[in-house]
Motif scaffolding. Structure first.
Motif, PDB file in Angstrom:
ATOM      1  N   ASP A 119      32.626  28.707  -7.233  1.00 13.07           N
ATOM      2  CA  ASP A 119      31.488  29.588  -7.938  1.00 13.07           C
ATOM      3  C   ASP A 119      31.254  28.684  -7.725  1.00 13.07           C
ATOM      4  OD1 ASP A 119      32.700  32.452  -8.076  1.00 13.07           O
ATOM      5  OD2 ASP A 119      33.304  31.630 -10.780  1.00 13.07           O
ATOM      6  N   SER A 120      31.029  27.180  -7.661  1.00  6.50           N
ATOM      7  CA  SER A 120      29.970  25.957  -7.747  1.00  6.50           C
ATOM      8  C   SER A 120      29.718  25.554  -6.328  1.00  6.50           C
ATOM      9  CB  SER A 120      30.513  25.158  -8.883  1.00  6.50           C
ATOM     10  OG  SER A 120      31.462  24.502  -7.943  1.00  6.50           O
ATOM     11  N   ALA A 121      30.601  25.836  -5.538  1.00  7.07           N
ATOM     12  CA  ALA A 121      29.608  25.152  -3.952  1.00  7.07           C
ATOM     13  C   ALA A 121      29.123  26.360  -3.725  1.00  7.07           C
ATOM     14  CB  ALA A 121      31.465  25.803  -3.363  1.00  7.07           C
ATOM     15  N   GLY A 122      27.748  25.363  -2.949  1.00  3.72           N
ATOM     16  CA  GLY A 122      26.766  25.364  -2.509  1.00  3.72           C
ATOM     17  C   GLY A 122      26.918  25.898  -1.210  1.00  3.72           C
ATOM     18  N   VAL A 123      25.589  26.989  -0.870  1.00  6.50           N
ATOM     19  CA  VAL A 123      25.508  27.161   0.053  1.00  6.50           C
ATOM     20  C   VAL A 123      25.156  26.347   1.199  1.00  6.50           C
ATOM     21  CG1 VAL A 123      24.038  29.036   1.816  1.00  6.50           C
ATOM     22  CG2 VAL A 123      24.298  29.440  -0.451  1.00  6.50           C
ATOM     23  N   GLY A 124      24.608  25.303   0.792  1.00  6.15           N
ATOM     24  CA  GLY A 124      24.902  23.998   1.495  1.00  6.15           C
ATOM     25  C   GLY A 124      26.289  23.592   2.105  1.00  6.15           C
ATOM     26  N   LEU A 125      27.126  23.307   1.340  1.00  6.16           N
ATOM     27  CA  LEU A 125      28.507  23.131   1.517  1.00  6.16           C
ATOM     28  C   LEU A 125      28.300  24.369   2.690  1.00  6.16           C
ATOM     29  CD1 LEU A 125      30.584  21.115   0.854  1.00  6.16           C
ATOM     30  CD2 LEU A 125      32.330  22.436  -0.428  1.00  6.16           C
ATOM     31  N   PHE A 126      28.579  25.626   3.009  1.00  9.44           N
ATOM     32  CA  PHE A 126      28.807  26.762   3.412  1.00  9.44           C
ATOM     33  C   PHE A 126      28.721  25.796   4.644  1.00  9.44           C
ATOM     34  CE2 PHE A 126      28.528  30.838   5.265  1.00  9.44           C
ATOM     35  CZ  PHE A 126      29.512  30.881   6.044  1.00  9.44           C
ATOM     36  N   THR A 127      27.259  26.307   5.128  1.00  3.07           N
ATOM     37  CA  THR A 127      26.235  25.607   5.737  1.00  3.07           C
ATOM     38  C   THR A 127      26.599  24.659   6.990  1.00  3.07           C
ATOM     39  OG1 THR A 127      23.944  25.793   4.861  1.00  3.07           O
ATOM     40  CG2 THR A 127      24.377  27.826   5.592  1.00  3.07           C
ATOM     41  N   TYR A 128      27.049  23.420   6.279  1.00  2.00           N
ATOM     42  CA  TYR A 128      27.214  22.501   6.450  1.00  2.00           C
ATOM     43  C   TYR A 128      27.255  22.287   8.323  1.00  2.00           C
ATOM     44  CZ  TYR A 128      29.834  17.678   6.059  1.00  2.00           C
ATOM     45  OH  TYR A 128      30.244  16.781   6.634  1.00  2.00           O
ATOM     46  N   PRO A 129      28.177  22.974   8.966  1.00  2.00           N
ATOM     47  CA  PRO A 129      28.862  22.595  10.031  1.00  2.00           C
ATOM     48  C   PRO A 129      27.652  22.596  10.827  1.00  2.00           C
ATOM     49  CG  PRO A 129      30.421  23.798   9.118  1.00  2.00           C
ATOM     50  CD  PRO A 129      29.223  23.836   7.736  1.00  2.00           C
ATOM     51  N   ILE A 130      26.688  23.728  10.549  1.00  2.83           N
ATOM     52  CA  ILE A 130      25.383  23.732  11.158  1.00  2.83           C
ATOM     53  C   ILE A 130      24.438  23.001  11.331  1.00  2.83           C
ATOM     54  CG2 ILE A 130      23.610  25.956  11.992  1.00  2.83           C
ATOM     55  CD1 ILE A 130      25.278  28.035   9.603  1.00  2.83           C
TER      56      ILE A 130
END
Ligand code: TYM
Length: 332
Positions: A119-130
Motif C-alpha cells: 500500500d505504501s508503494a507509490g505509482v512512481g515506483l510502478f512507472t520507474y521502468p518507463i
C-alpha cells in the motif's frame, strides 16, 4: 562514435562492490571508445522513502565516486537526471504506449513494493521502468552497461523503442544491454545465494567503497564459504568461494583460472586474506579522492551544469522528433 549510457542511483552514502564490478568498472573502460553519457537518476531515487537533504548530499557523493574511480568529465558527459527535463517529457509519451500488464510484470517493482509494503508503494515506483526507458531512448544509445538485475528493464526499453518506431515512424535507436557475464551478479558475502545489495537485511555481507577498508577487510575474512578445502570455481556447489574468486579476479584483472592454479595448495584463509588486500589497495585511493572532491562541491556542481547542457542538447532533438511524430502541434 557509437554511444554508451548508464545511470546509478544516489540512494546510499556509498556505492558498493556489486555496483562497481557489475557496472561502473565497465563505464570507465567504455568511455575510451564510445561517446559516453553517465548520469545520476535522482528522479528514480524519490520513488522510495528518503530525506531531501540526504538526496542532495548523495547526488554529489555519487558524482565524486564516479570521478574517483576514473570516469573522466573531459570524455564522458556527466549529469543529474532532474537537470534534463526532456527525459520527463519523453516518459509521458512512452507511458502512453506501455501496457499496464507489461509494467506489472517487472520483477524489480514486485520485489521493491513487497519490501516497502503493497500500500505504501507509490505509482512512481510502478512507472520507474518507463522513466528508465526514457533515460536511454532520449539519447540514441547503442549500449547500456549494467548488472544482471537491470536486464528486464532493458528488455522493456527495447520493446518500447520498437513499438514506437513501428507505430509512429523510426525515431529511436534500439539499445543493446552490455552485461559482462563474469561480474553481472556479485553476491552477498554472508548469503552468497543472494546478490550484494544495500537493501539486504544485514550489511555484514555488503562491501561499501567508502567504508573504512579495515571494516571491509574484516567482512571479507568473515565471508561464508563451505566445509570443503578445495579452491575451485563452482557457482552451484561453492557459491561463497566462487564469489571471492570473481571479486579478486575482477579487481586484479587476472582470470579466475589463473587464480585457481595459484590457490591449488592453499587454503580458504589465504584466499580471503589476499582478496582483502586487493580490495584495500583498490578502495584506499578512491576514498581519499572522494574526500578531496567533496571538499570542493562547487567543482562537482560545475561538472553537472556542463553535463546538463550537453545532455539537453541531445535529448531536446530527440524529443522534438517524438513530439512531431505523435502529432503534437509545434508551438507557433
Ligand atoms: P542501481 O543504482 O541499483 O545500480 C547501479 C548499477 O549497479 C548494478 N548492480 C550490480 N551488478 C552486479 N552485482 C550486483 N550485486 C549489483 N548490484 C547492482 C546494477 O545492475 C546497475 O547497473 N535502474 C538503475 C539505474 C538507472 C539506469 C538508467 C541504468 C536508471 N536509469 C538508465 C541504466 C540506464 C538502478 O537502479 O541501478
Amino acid at each position: 562514435r557509437p554511444r554508451v549510457l548508464s545511470g546509478i542511483q544516489p540512494t546510499s552514502d556509498s556505492f558498493h562492490l556489486g555496483n562497481y564490478l557489475g557496472a561502473l568498472k565497465q563505464w570507465v573502460e567504455l568511455q575510451d571508445d564510445f561517446d559516453a553519457f553517465y548520469f545520476i537518476p535522482d528522479m528514480h531515487a524519490i520513488t522510495v522513502p528518503y530525506e531531501p537533504a540526504h538526496l542532495r548530499e548523495r547526488t554529489r557523493v555519487a558524482v565524486a565516486q564516479l570521478l574517483a574511480i576514473g570516469v573522466d568529465p573531459a570524455r564522458a558527459t556527466i549529469y543529474a537526471q532532474s537537470h534534463v527535463p526532456e527525459i520527463s517529457q519523453l516518459t509521458w509519451v512512452l507511458s502512453s504506449i506501455t501496457g499496464f500488464g507489461e509494467a506489472s510484470r517487472m520483477t524489480q517493482f514486485k520485489d521493491k513494493s513487497a519490501r516497502h509494503g503493497e500500500d505504501s508503494a507509490g505509482v512512481g515506483l510502478f512507472t520507474y521502468p518507463i522513466l528508465m526507458a526514457a533515460d536511454i531512448l532520449a539519447f540514441e544509445v547503442d549500449r547500456v552497461p549494467v548488472g544482471e538485475d537491470q536486464r528486464q528493464h532493458l528488455e522493456l526499453t527495447r520493446n518500447l523503442a520498437q513499438r514506437f518506431n513501428s507505430r509512429f515512424g523510426t525515431v529511436f535507436r534500439v539499445p543493446e544491454p552490455h552485461i559482462v557475464a563474469e561480474v553481472a551478479k556479485i553476491y552477498d558475502l554472508q548469503n552468497p545465494g543472494a546478490k550484494m545489495s544495500k537493501s539486504a537485511e544485514s550489511d555484514s555481507g555488503l562491501i561499501n567503497l567508502l567504508d573504512d577498508p579495515k571494516r571491509s577487510a574484516k567482512k571479507i575474512r568473515s565471508a561464508v564459504t563451505d566445509n570443503e578445502r578445495e579452491i575451485r570455481f563452482d557457482r552451484a556447489a561453492k557459491a561463497g568461494v566462487s564469489n571471492l574468486l570473481t571479486i579478486q579476479s575482477a579487481l586484479r584483472g587476472v582470470p579466475v583460472d589463473e587464480l585457481v592454479v595459484h590457490y591449488r595448495d592453499k587454503g580458504y584463509g589465504d584466499l580471503k586474506v589476499e582478496t582483502a588486500t586487493v580490495l584495500t589497495d583498490f578502495v584506499t585511493p578512491v576514498r581519499d579522492r572522494v574526500s578531496e572532491l567533496m571538499a570542493a562541491p562547487d567543482q562537482i556542481d560545475a561538472i553537472l551544469a556542463e553535463g546538463a547542457i550537453r545532455a539537453r542538447r541531445v535529448a531536446a532533438a530527440t524529443l522534438a522528433d517524438v513530439y512531431d511524430k505523435v502529432g503534437f502541434l509545434a508551438p507557433a
